[in-house]
Write a protein that holds these residues in place. Structure first.
Motif, PDB file in Angstrom:
ATOM      1  N   ARG A 244       0.801  -1.135   0.008  1.00  0.00           N
ATOM      2  CA  ARG A 244       0.148  -0.072  -0.142  1.00  0.00           C
ATOM      3  C   ARG A 244       0.959   1.011  -0.161  1.00  0.00           C
ATOM      4  N   THR A 245       1.858   1.419   0.870  1.00  0.00           N
ATOM      5  CA  THR A 245       2.742   2.572   1.066  1.00  0.00           C
ATOM      6  C   THR A 245       3.361   2.654  -0.415  1.00  0.00           C
ATOM      7  N   LYS A 246       4.061   1.517  -0.889  1.00  0.00           N
ATOM      8  CA  LYS A 246       4.736   1.647  -2.204  1.00  0.00           C
ATOM      9  C   LYS A 246       3.822   2.087  -3.225  1.00  0.00           C
ATOM     10  N   LYS A 250       5.009   5.570  -5.410  1.00  0.00           N
ATOM     11  CA  LYS A 250       5.179   5.284  -6.954  1.00  0.00           C
ATOM     12  C   LYS A 250       4.303   5.934  -7.633  1.00  0.00           C
ATOM     13  N   GLN A 251       2.966   5.981  -7.399  1.00  0.00           N
ATOM     14  CA  GLN A 251       1.642   6.521  -8.166  1.00  0.00           C
ATOM     15  C   GLN A 251       2.017   5.893  -9.576  1.00  0.00           C
ATOM     16  N   GLY A 258       8.058  -0.828 -13.073  1.00  0.00           N
ATOM     17  CA  GLY A 258       9.238  -0.910 -12.138  1.00  0.00           C
ATOM     18  C   GLY A 258       9.689  -2.224 -12.078  1.00  0.00           C
ATOM     19  N   ILE A 259       9.275  -3.367 -12.819  1.00  0.00           N
ATOM     20  CA  ILE A 259       9.634  -4.360 -12.950  1.00  0.00           C
ATOM     21  C   ILE A 259      10.742  -4.669 -13.921  1.00  0.00           C
ATOM     22  N   PRO A 260      11.873  -5.160 -13.610  1.00  0.00           N
ATOM     23  CA  PRO A 260      13.199  -5.208 -14.429  1.00  0.00           C
ATOM     24  C   PRO A 260      12.927  -6.175 -15.452  1.00  0.00           C
TER      25      PRO A 260
END
Length: 334
Positions: A244-246, A250-251, A258-260
């Motif tokens: 949740r905080t992430k 990041k919005q 964000g997945i490499p």
């Protein structure tokens, strides 16, 4: 003895043999930041000695009104200086005064000399993580003086970061504690090396302190159940807080951001499946034939069952390697 005399002391066979305080300090703590017992010992001592005239503590001691003699007495001279109940504080050099302490031990073991009280007093000491300061200093010197290290770039080091990460995983999966410690150090080196290179960027420099500060802030923010008022009693609730905080930070417009994409294929497939499942997105797998899509389905199935497909495949591959070696050795195989 640098011109300092120790003559005229009272007979060491008298009733008051005195006291020797060996004061040690850590070079990883800012000079002048000494413990209260250390300051008490320094202020009440009859004499304060230091063999190193360039000792980093000396300017701060003298500024505080402590008279320090630059002297390197022998064990016998130090015992004589303490005779009659005197207290002598020896500010230890970085080596810890081994010659002096060995000499005092020999005198004490001889039984022929009445020894003063001997006290080891840490005036400052390392906190957990203090050796990281040594690593930063060593890396700084290597970057400046090593012909190879001084020419490295972020891009040039990237492959080593990947290699070290895989070697760390191998040590973990093999259960080798010595290898684990070593590989953690190698991964840490990559972090410090990149941070040192980043300091030299002319437009957007940052340091290892900026890196550490960023992750500290992130950890605190993503653990409101530890540093804030929220509660989490289970690992699932902790993960919920984290996600949740992430998401708030990041919005992102897509759960795939964000997945490499350069990570190994099975890990990538499992990560995509995990993001979709966590977000509640019921996205069907591509209904296309081919081994790649079969592997994609297996990776998604493994993730849903709580299995790391990369780790599972590595375990199977190691078993296959052992079977190959056994076959080569002429051993029966099953």
């Amino acid at each position: 003895m640098n011109g300092t005399s120790f003559e005229g002391a009272q007979d060491p066979a008298g009733p008051h043999p005195g006291r020797v305080v060996l004061l040690t300090t850590s070079h990883r703590v800012a000079p002048g930041l000494l413990s209260w017992p250390a300051w008490q010992a320094l202020r009440t001592a009859d004499r304060v000695l230091c063999a190193d005239g360039a000792h980093p503590q000396l300017p701060y001691l003298r500024e505080a009104g402590i008279a320090v003699d630059e002297a390197a007495p022998t064990a016998e001279e130090l015992v004589d200086a303490c005779a009659g109940g005197h207290t002598v504080v020896v500010v230890a050099t970085g080596e810890g005064e081994p010659a002096l302490t060995d000499g005092l031990a020999r005198l004490a073991g001889s039984g022929r000399v009445r020894m003063p009280e001997l006290e080891l007093l840490p005036a400052s000491y390392d906190l957990p993580g203090a050796r990281l300061l040594d690593l930063v200093q060593v890396m700084d010197r290597i970057r400046a003086e090593c012909p190879w290290s001084s020419r490295q770039t972020h891009k040039g080091l990237a492959k080593y970061g990947i290699e070290e990460a895989y070697e760390l995983v191998e040590a973990i999966e093999d259960g080798d504690r010595d290898e684990l410690r070593e590989e953690l150090g190698d991964v840490l080196l990559q972090v410090v090396f990149h941070a040192r290179i980043a300091e030299e960027d002319p437009e957007e420099p940052f340091s290892i302190d900026d890196v550490a500060g960023g992750i500290v802030a992130k950890l605190i923010h993503r653990h409101p159940h530890v540093f804030g008022d929220e509660e989490a009693a289970t690992p699932e609730e902790v993960k919920e807080h984290w996600l949740r905080t992430k998401a708030q930070e990041k919005q992102r417009a897509s759960v795939t951001e964000g997945i490499p994409l350069h990570q190994p294929g099975l890990a990538l497939a499992a990560k995509l499946a995990s993001r979709a499942r966590t977000a509640g997105l019921d996205v069907p797998l591509p209904a296309t034939e081919g081994i790649g899509y079969e592997l994609l389905a297996l990776a998604a199935r493994a993730e849903a069952e709580g299995t790391d497909p990369e780790a599972a495949l590595r375990a199977a591959a190691r078993a296959y390697r052992d079977a190959i070696r056994a076959y080569e050795a002429g051993e029966p195989t099953t």
